[in-house]
Design a protein around this motif. Structure first.
Motif, PDB file in Angstrom:
ATOM      1  N   PHE A 146     -44.846 -54.167 -10.330  1.00 54.21           N
ATOM      2  CA  PHE A 146     -44.365 -55.441 -10.872  1.00 54.21           C
ATOM      3  C   PHE A 146     -43.375 -56.024  -9.866  1.00 54.21           C
ATOM      4  N   ASN A 147     -43.871 -56.899  -9.006  1.00 57.79           N
ATOM      5  CA  ASN A 147     -43.029 -57.480  -7.967  1.00 57.79           C
ATOM      6  C   ASN A 147     -42.273 -58.683  -8.520  1.00 57.79           C
ATOM      7  N   ILE A 148     -41.194 -58.396  -9.208  1.00 63.96           N
ATOM      8  CA  ILE A 148     -40.389 -59.486  -9.765  1.00 63.96           C
ATOM      9  C   ILE A 148     -39.477 -60.081  -8.684  1.00 63.96           C
ATOM     10  N   GLY A 149     -39.544 -59.507  -7.479  1.00 65.88           N
ATOM     11  CA  GLY A 149     -38.718 -59.996  -6.378  1.00 65.88           C
ATOM     12  C   GLY A 149     -39.335 -61.125  -5.588  1.00 65.88           C
ATOM     13  N   VAL A 150     -40.406 -61.725  -6.099  1.00 65.49           N
ATOM     14  CA  VAL A 150     -41.049 -62.829  -5.389  1.00 65.49           C
ATOM     15  C   VAL A 150     -40.081 -63.989  -5.160  1.00 65.49           C
ATOM     16  N   GLU A 151     -39.167 -64.169  -6.101  1.00 61.36           N
ATOM     17  CA  GLU A 151     -38.188 -65.256  -5.957  1.00 61.36           C
ATOM     18  C   GLU A 151     -37.364 -65.073  -4.668  1.00 61.36           C
ATOM     19  N   GLY A 152     -36.896 -63.861  -4.440  1.00 59.45           N
ATOM     20  CA  GLY A 152     -36.116 -63.604  -3.232  1.00 59.45           C
ATOM     21  C   GLY A 152     -36.950 -63.705  -1.972  1.00 59.45           C
TER      22      GLY A 152
END
Length: 364
Positions: free
Chosen positions: A83-89
């Motif tokens: 779950f790559n929730i770091g796409v925003e960064g």
């Protein structure tokens, strides 16, 4: 598998997204009416604001391009069970890297400077995405926790860069220099801000599909996502594939950030909060069932809703925040699909594990 079976399979996959969209429209209808608005007028302006004229459609594409790429990045990581929730960064790092390279070089021909600027965004996003992937694969650190931390690190790190290192002289405003004309993407459908980045995003849809379903690396990533222990037993390097999936996912998000600079902003402005494309990309990927074709549909839907919401608010007088509620309803029902499947799977496992009923003897 014959055509009928395939159509039935695709139909079952589209069922819950279609139900989710229908329920969101119904919920929005009643909410608008509850607050005294005219739902028919609101929906008319929502649709007209997104597709009514070529200019409005061009503005819709401005929202669609980054959502395709961030949705693809999240969907690809999902395929590997991450779950790559770091796409925003990763999106933010792609923006600042593109702004740096785009403004640092002058005199380069466009056919070199444009891909070079994109490459900077891709590289920055890829590195930022690979870090939580490595921590997950090597030390077992949960990628959700580490990628959330990476989001905030990206936000404040770029804030430092734009305020002290890359700030435009004389340093009175926290912005970078404007990128060179040779690094800008051409626009079309004037006076809208639609740019050629949409073609790059569409090309990435095809490339990600070919990568996941037509290459050895894609097969291994999907195998790890289905069952990492079985994949390891089959000789697949799970650690390598986790890092690879997160790096490619970050590269797509970084490209989205680079296109945002090259096609829309032309410079990096200090961010006081997250842009939101990475978070919306999660909903797009879920709605699209982590498949490139579904992600295109989800990006078009969310892009149209974001674009049309502006006219719905300015002309019909309905708050654009209603769109956020409708998007939340869509995510809720799409999430319900996963919940129902999980409950069904648990029931199936439980029924298989129960011992066969022993026939009761009539003789006591």
């Amino acid at each position: 598998m014959n055509i009928g079976t395939k159509l039935k399979e695709y139909g079952s996959k589209l069922l819950f997204p279609a139900i989710a969209l229908f329920c969101a429209l119904i919920a929005g209808f009643f909410i608008i009416g509850w607050f005294g608005g005219d739902p028919f007028k609101a929906y008319h302006h929502l649709f007209f604001g997104a597709f009514g004229t070529p200019t409005k459609f061009g503005e819709t594409l401005v929202y669609v391009s980054p959502l395709i790429l961030t949705g693809l990045g999240i969907g690809l990581a999902f395929r590997c069970g991450l779950f790559n929730i770091g796409v925003e960064g990763q999106f933010i790092l792609g923006m600042i890297a593109a702004a740096w390279i785009g403004s640092s070089f002058t005199g380069l021909p466009a056919w070199i400077h444009i891909p070079l600027t994109m490459l900077a965004g891709i590289l920055a996003g890829s590195i930022w995405g690979a870090i939580p992937g490595f921590l997950k694969a090597r030390f077992g650190a949960h990628e959700v926790i580490s990628s959330i931390m990476m989001n905030y690190m990206a936000l404040h790190f770029t804030g430092y860069l734009v305020n002290y290192v890359l700030i435009e002289p004389p340093g009175s405003r926290p912005v970078t220099r404007m990128i060179s004309d040779s690094a800008k993407l051409a626009r079309f459908l004037p006076p809208s801000r639609a740019h050629l980045g949409i073609l790059i995003a569409l090309a990435c849809l095809v490339l990600v599909y070919l990568f996941l379903w037509k290459t050895k690396w894609g097969f291994e990533i999907r195998a790890v996502g289905l069952n990492s222990e079985a994949a390891r037993y089959a000789g697949i390097n799970v650690t390598h594939n986790m890092v690879l999936a997160m790096a490619v996912s970050g590269a797509l998000a970084g490209l989205a950030g680079a296109l945002q600079i090259q096609g829309i902003q032309y410079r990096f402005n200090d961010l006081f909060g997250f842009p939101g494309y990475g978070l919306d990309g999660i909903a797009v990927a879920l709605l699209g069932n982590n498949h490139p074709a579904g992600i295109l549909f989800g990006a078009l839907l969310f892009g149209a809703m974001n674009s049309g919401a502006l006219e719905m608010q300015s002309v019909a007088g309905i708050s654009k925040h209603l769109i956020g509620i409708m998007q939340a309803v869509i995510i809720f029902f799409v999430g319900a699909d996963y919940l129902i499947k999980k409950i069904r799977a648990q029931r199936a496992v439980r029924s298989e594990s129960l011992p066969a009923a022993t026939p009761v003897s009539k003789e006591v």
